[in-house]
Design a protein around this motif. Structure first.
Motif, PDB file in Angstrom:
ATOM      1  N   LEU A   1      -0.378  -8.931 -18.124  1.00  0.00           N
ATOM      2  CA  LEU A   1       0.072  -9.824 -17.051  1.00  0.00           C
ATOM      3  C   LEU A   1       1.433  -9.444 -16.478  1.00  0.00           C
ATOM      4  CD1 LEU A   1      -0.942 -13.246 -18.642  1.00  0.00           C
ATOM      5  CD2 LEU A   1      -2.053 -12.120 -16.703  1.00  0.00           C
ATOM      6  N   ALA A   2       2.098  -8.455 -17.064  1.00  0.00           N
ATOM      7  CA  ALA A   2       3.459  -8.108 -16.658  1.00  0.00           C
ATOM      8  C   ALA A   2       3.593  -7.811 -15.160  1.00  0.00           C
ATOM      9  CB  ALA A   2       3.965  -6.933 -17.488  1.00  0.00           C
ATOM     10  N   PRO A   3       2.696  -7.015 -14.530  1.00  0.00           N
ATOM     11  CA  PRO A   3       2.872  -6.759 -13.086  1.00  0.00           C
ATOM     12  C   PRO A   3       2.822  -8.025 -12.239  1.00  0.00           C
ATOM     13  CG  PRO A   3       1.386  -5.134 -14.056  1.00  0.00           C
ATOM     14  CD  PRO A   3       1.604  -6.178 -15.094  1.00  0.00           C
ATOM     15  N   VAL A   4       1.857  -8.909 -12.515  1.00  0.00           N
ATOM     16  CA  VAL A   4       1.773 -10.154 -11.742  1.00  0.00           C
ATOM     17  C   VAL A   4       2.995 -11.019 -11.989  1.00  0.00           C
ATOM     18  CG1 VAL A   4       0.464 -12.271 -11.413  1.00  0.00           C
ATOM     19  CG2 VAL A   4      -0.739 -10.114 -11.679  1.00  0.00           C
TER      20      VAL A   4
ATOM     21  N   ILE B   1       0.727 -16.452  -0.734  1.00  0.00           N
ATOM     22  CA  ILE B   1       0.099 -15.209  -0.291  1.00  0.00           C
ATOM     23  C   ILE B   1       0.474 -14.058  -1.221  1.00  0.00           C
ATOM     24  CG2 ILE B   1       0.014 -13.495   1.556  1.00  0.00           C
ATOM     25  CD1 ILE B   1       0.391 -15.766   3.550  1.00  0.00           C
ATOM     26  N   GLY B   2       1.740 -13.987  -1.608  1.00  0.00           N
ATOM     27  CA  GLY B   2       2.160 -12.940  -2.528  1.00  0.00           C
ATOM     28  C   GLY B   2       1.493 -13.052  -3.878  1.00  0.00           C
ATOM     29  N   ALA B   3       1.329 -14.282  -4.391  1.00  0.00           N
ATOM     30  CA  ALA B   3       0.661 -14.478  -5.678  1.00  0.00           C
ATOM     31  C   ALA B   3      -0.803 -14.053  -5.603  1.00  0.00           C
ATOM     32  CB  ALA B   3       0.768 -15.932  -6.102  1.00  0.00           C
ATOM     33  N   LEU B   4      -1.465 -14.418  -4.515  1.00  0.00           N
ATOM     34  CA  LEU B   4      -2.855 -13.993  -4.341  1.00  0.00           C
ATOM     35  C   LEU B   4      -2.960 -12.472  -4.272  1.00  0.00           C
ATOM     36  CD1 LEU B   4      -4.142 -16.643  -1.753  1.00  0.00           C
ATOM     37  CD2 LEU B   4      -4.643 -16.509  -4.202  1.00  0.00           C
TER      38      LEU B   4
END
Length: 364
Positions: free
Chosen positions: A63-66, A305-308
């Motif tokens: 999960l590190a990149p997200v 939008i960035g999270a998606l």
């Protein structure tokens, strides 16, 4: 320098908070999945909880990149909301410097993730599999590793399944002569590694070929000296994606030297290599959402939008990995292509929003 530290610490706090939150969320989903095993063998609620906790470090790595993307959005977004970014720029700090401060934060995070992957995740994963297998009594073959092939000096070993390296099931040993002729074949139901390094084979059928004739016997048990060390066996008990990076690299080289299939292990290794690029790409791609029109467009909508976008990136990365294995595409290409594409997309978005990565010369 103080400005870089301030921005980095702001994003770092957000990164730690988001990492804890997302890891807890996905761990909860894993715990609910483990609840379905309660009642099988001696598997109890505490075993499900222990398995979930021991496998949590691997979720941190995945999960590190997200988390980096969300942390950059929230950290820089908080600075922009309080007009701190505007103040920084009024004192001569360019947008490139602000983005660079976030990118610099990726360096210690990358070292931390490497330490996690090399020294924490493998023993935790081994303990999780060992405790789960002990509680279930090895009653569920689907929970064990899918087995492996290995060979050395004309001896080919096949293990169909095993859990934690404790007991191996479905063991086949082929021994060939120097000219390539089959010399003997041993098939055993189970094999149990002994303290002296040998394997105790049970349920054995042994065929020896001599002078064109096959001699068969079925001893109750048989002691066999393997060419795999106990440490190597424990590593093979792990899924490739949870093996230590250095050990995974060495094992890939060994498989290639022995002309064996190493595609799955190569894919896992290059996925680990892609994580640093993904972190930097996520930090860069967050900048256009933060430096964009905060008042007119709405910062909340931009963060969503960035999270998606981060979630889509994870899905694309997984899909390309599976397609690479299915179509036997170069693992380095399938693993690195999403991260490189993310970097290019981030650069394009910066240019589109007139954000220059090259800082201007200033006295500040």
């Amino acid at each position: 320098m103080l400005l870089d530290r301030y921005i980095g610490w702001t994003v770092c706090r957000a990164f730690l908070l988001i990492t804890v939150g997302l890891t807890a969320l996905f761990s909860l989903l894993s715990f609910v999945e483990q609840l379905g095993l309660i009642g099988q063998g001696n598997y109890k609620l505490r075993d499900a909880l222990l398995y979930t906790l021991l496998t949590a470090p691997d979720r941190v790595l995945q999960l590190a990149p997200v988390c980096m993307l969300l942390a950059s959005l929230m950290g820089l977004g908080a600075l922009a909301k309080h007009s701190e970014l505007t103040a920084f720029r009024s004192f001569g700090a360019s947008q490139a410097r602000i983005i660079g401060a976030v990118v610099k934060l990726c360096v210690p995070i990358i070292f931390g993730l490497f330490f996690l992957a090399q020294f924490v995740i493998p023993p935790a994963q081994q303990a999780a599999q060992r405790e789960q297998a002990a509680a279930l009594g090895d009653t569920l073959p689907g929970l064990s590793n899918g087995g492996f092939w290995a060979q050395k000096n004309g001896v080919f070993l096949n293990v169909q399944s095993f859990a934690g390296g404790a007991v191996l099931h479905g063991v086949s040993i082929f021994t060939f002569k120097p000219k390539g002729e089959l010399h003997s074949f041993i098939e055993a139901d189970t094999a149990e590694p002994q303290p002296d390094g040998t394997w105790k084979l049970s349920g054995v059928t042994r065929d020896v070929i001599a002078n064109g004739q096959t001699q068969e016997d079925t001893p109750t048990s048989l002691s066999w000296t393997p060419f795999l060390t106990t440490k190597q066996l424990k590593l093979l008990a792990l899924p490739p994606e949870t093996m230590p990076p250095l050990a995974l690299y060495s094992y890939v080289r060994l498989l290639k030297h022995q002309h064996q299939e190493a595609l799955r292990y190569e894919q896992s290794f290059w996925n680990m290599v892609a994580i640093p690029l993904s972190l930097i790409g996520m930090a860069i791609i967050a900048a256009p959402f933060v430096f964009g029109p905060q008042r007119s467009g709405g910062a909340g909508r931009q963060i969503v939008i960035g999270a998606l976008l981060g979630m889509v990136f994870l899905l694309v990365q997984q899909i390309t990995g599976y397609l690479g294995l299915l179509l036997a595409v170069n693992p380095a290409f399938t693993a690195l292509a999403p991260s490189i594409s993310l970097l290019l997309l981030g650069g394009w978005m910066l240019e589109r929003n007139h954000i220059k990565l090259r800082p201007r010369i200033s006295r500040a």
